[in-house]
Write an enzyme that holds these catalytic residues in place. Structure first.
Site, PDB file in Angstrom:
ATOM      1  CB  SER A 129     -34.974 -13.197 116.842  1.00  0.00           C
ATOM      2  OG  SER A 129     -36.369 -13.168 116.684  1.00  0.00           O
ATOM      3  CD  GLU A 131     -41.197 -13.041 118.338  1.00  0.00           C
ATOM      4  OE1 GLU A 131     -41.652 -13.098 119.488  1.00  0.00           O
ATOM      5  OE2 GLU A 131     -41.884 -12.712 117.360  1.00  0.00           O
ATOM      6  CE1 TYR A 153     -35.820 -17.989 119.786  1.00  0.00           C
ATOM      7  CE2 TYR A 153     -37.162 -16.043 119.298  1.00  0.00           C
ATOM      8  CZ  TYR A 153     -36.177 -16.947 118.937  1.00  0.00           C
ATOM      9  OH  TYR A 153     -35.541 -16.801 117.723  1.00  0.00           O
TER      10      TYR A 153
HETATM   11  O1  F7E Z   1     -45.959 -17.178 114.878  1.00  0.00           O
HETATM   12  C1  F7E Z   1     -49.497 -16.337 115.364  1.00  0.00           C
HETATM   13  C2  F7E Z   1     -48.583 -16.241 116.577  1.00  0.00           C
HETATM   14  O2  F7E Z   1     -44.777 -19.264 115.539  1.00  0.00           O
HETATM   15  C3  F7E Z   1     -46.244 -16.048 114.090  1.00  0.00           C
HETATM   16  C4  F7E Z   1     -39.572 -17.924 115.025  1.00  0.00           C
HETATM   17  O3  F7E Z   1     -38.801 -18.352 113.932  1.00  0.00           O
HETATM   18  O4  F7E Z   1     -39.963 -15.802 113.977  1.00  0.00           O
HETATM   19  C5  F7E Z   1     -40.618 -16.917 114.566  1.00  0.00           C
HETATM   20  O5  F7E Z   1     -41.405 -16.528 115.682  1.00  0.00           O
HETATM   21  C6  F7E Z   1     -47.533 -15.399 114.573  1.00  0.00           C
HETATM   22  C7  F7E Z   1     -47.592 -15.189 116.091  1.00  0.00           C
HETATM   23  O6  F7E Z   1     -43.483 -17.313 114.561  1.00  0.00           O
HETATM   24  C8  F7E Z   1     -50.827 -19.711 115.300  1.00  0.00           C
HETATM   25  O7  F7E Z   1     -49.314 -15.859 117.743  1.00  0.00           O
HETATM   26  C9  F7E Z   1     -51.602 -17.699 115.121  1.00  0.00           C
HETATM   27  O8  F7E Z   1     -48.100 -13.906 116.344  1.00  0.00           O
HETATM   28  O9  F7E Z   1     -44.907 -18.641 113.094  1.00  0.00           O
HETATM   29  P1  F7E Z   1     -44.791 -18.205 114.488  1.00  0.00           P
HETATM   30  P2  F7E Z   1     -42.965 -16.225 115.617  1.00  0.00           P
HETATM   31  O10 F7E Z   1     -43.493 -16.451 116.958  1.00  0.00           O
HETATM   32  O11 F7E Z   1     -43.190 -14.874 115.007  1.00  0.00           O
HETATM   33  C10 F7E Z   1     -39.054 -15.101 114.835  1.00  0.00           C
HETATM   34  C11 F7E Z   1     -38.379 -14.029 114.023  1.00  0.00           C
HETATM   35  C12 F7E Z   1     -38.121 -15.982 115.569  1.00  0.00           C
HETATM   36  O12 F7E Z   1     -37.010 -15.600 115.893  1.00  0.00           O
HETATM   37  C13 F7E Z   1     -38.668 -17.273 116.078  1.00  0.00           C
HETATM   38  O13 F7E Z   1     -37.627 -18.194 116.379  1.00  0.00           O
HETATM   39  O14 F7E Z   1     -48.605 -16.286 114.258  1.00  0.00           O
HETATM   40  N1  F7E Z   1     -50.254 -17.587 115.290  1.00  0.00           N
HETATM   41  N2  F7E Z   1     -51.962 -18.986 115.133  1.00  0.00           N
HETATM   42  C14 F7E Z   1     -49.750 -18.833 115.406  1.00  0.00           C
HETATM   43  N3  F7E Z   1     -48.477 -19.261 115.557  1.00  0.00           N
HETATM   44  C15 F7E Z   1     -48.269 -20.610 115.600  1.00  0.00           C
HETATM   45  N4  F7E Z   1     -47.002 -21.080 115.716  1.00  0.00           N
HETATM   46  N5  F7E Z   1     -49.308 -21.517 115.533  1.00  0.00           N
HETATM   47  C16 F7E Z   1     -50.598 -21.119 115.380  1.00  0.00           C
HETATM   48  O15 F7E Z   1     -51.500 -21.938 115.312  1.00  0.00           O
END
Ligand code: F7E
Length: 329
Positions: A129, A131, A153
């Site tokens: 990932s 990440e 993670y």
């Molecule tokens: O967050 C911000 C949050 O949860 C993206 C997974 O598939 O991609 C994914 O990880 C961004 C972050 O994805 C909210 O802080 C703001 O900066 O959609 P996300 P992620 O964390 O980037 C990678 C490649 C993986 O491998 C992972 O498994 O959005 N954000 N407000 C928020 N995020 C969430 N979830 N909810 C909010 O309300």
């Protein structure tokens, strides 16, 4: 002469990527063995359309254990194994770090070791990932960029990523890591930010919801479509030699951009409906992800068909259709 049907095992088959990869491999004539963990509530929505497909089999298995791995690998003698199972929510991994490390990290080791002992000639794909780059400010990120994981993670994914290289070199196994940047779709889980936004926009549009609560709007992500990204997974296992590849669009957008774009498509005013809730912030954020997919472009001949705009439109239209259908029930 008839060629033997290839068999692929997919862990995490009920997830977004598992379902698209199953669609792709079945279309290519594979037999697909999907692994799902047992849950009391049925959560097979994304693969229900495959239920009657004679080339699709479901088996139970949890990444916490390895007995089933030996049994299933010996039973099906797979040509390819795609390890997509994970506790994949970054925010949740801060609350459940040990469980995340066991599934997302140790789970990979259990599987690699079972493969090494039962079918070392099988080809292995690991869902690494973006990440893993964490808060490394260097952009764009490629296969050589230093890994600076910023969550339990991501630390577990780095462990798995390093194991793949270790098994590839140490045991001469065909093992690849796809360093996939964020990939979304209408089948994306509803708590990831893109789907949260498209679903809320559809519901607000239809008068089913008033507010959307979000966290950090400044974070930037390189968002592609999961349908494009599963093709890259398959391509990685069709090469002469195993290797690791960054899969990304090469464009980055802030969460705020994505939000304004989707609300614009829906004809909604962000200021009227969106509020910031600190509970969605992370203790350690990944501020900027932007991938350099040059190696995948040149070596795999892979190209994404979707950019952020086409992706967001696809997701919003799908959520609108889902909510409308629910209203008419
Ligand atoms: O967050 C911000 C949050 O949860 C993206 C997974 O598939 O991609 C994914 O990880 C961004 C972050 O994805 C909210 O802080 C703001 O900066 O959609 P996300 P992620 O964390 O980037 C990678 C490649 C993986 O491998 C992972 O498994 O959005 N954000 N407000 C928020 N995020 C969430 N979830 N909810 C909010 O309300």
């Amino acid at each position: 002469m008839k060629t033997k049907k290839k068999t692929a095992i997919i862990t995490g088959v009920t997830g977004q990527d598992g379902s698209y990869l199953s669609d792709l491999l079945l279309k290519k004539g594979y037999k697909v063995v999907g692994i799902k963990r047992r849950t009391s509530l049925i959560c097979t929505d994304r693969i229900d359309h495959l239920y009657d497909n004679e080339n699709f089999v479901l088996e139970y298995g949890s990444m916490h254990a390895s007995d089933w791995m030996y049994r299933i690998l010996l039973k099906y003698k797979p040509d390819e194994i795609y390890n997509l199972a994970a506790q994949s929510h970054v925010r949740v991994s801060f609350d459940n770090p040990v469980e995340t490390a066991d599934i997302t990290g140790m789970g990979t080791l259990r599987l690699l070791e079972a493969i090494r002992q039962t079918c070392p000639g099988a080809k292995f794909y690991q869902a690494s990932s973006s990440e893993m780059f964490g808060d490394n400010p260097e952009v764009p990120q490629n296969e050589k960029t230093a890994l600076m994981p910023a969550s339990p993670y991501a630390c577990a994914k780095v462990f798995s990523h390093n194991l793949v290289r270790n098994y590839r070199i140490g045991y001469n196994m065909y093992a690849c890591s796809g360093i996939l940047f964020n990939h979304e779709s209408p089948r994306r889980g509803e708590t990831f930010v893109t789907r949260k936004i498209t679903k809320a926009a559809a519901r607000i549009k239809l008068g089913l919801q008033e507010k959307l609560y979000l966290g950090n709007l400044e974070a930037k992500r390189d968002w592609g479509h999961a349908k494009d990204y599963v093709e890259a997974m398959w391509l990685m296992l069709q090469q002469d030699t195993p290797d690791d590849y960054v899969i990304a669009t090469g464009q980055t957008h802030s969460v705020e951009n994505f939000l304004y774009f989707v609300f614009g498509v829906a004809g909604l005013n962000v200021d009227h409906h969106v509020e910031i809730d600190p509970k969605f912030f992370r203790p350690h954020e990944v501020p900027l992800l932007l991938g350099d997919p040059t190696k995948a472009f040149t070596k795999l001949g892979w190209r994404p068909k979707y950019d952020m705009v086409k992706l967001a439109e696809d997701m919003y239209e799908s959520d609108l259709a889902i909510e409308l259908a629910r209203m008419q029930k």
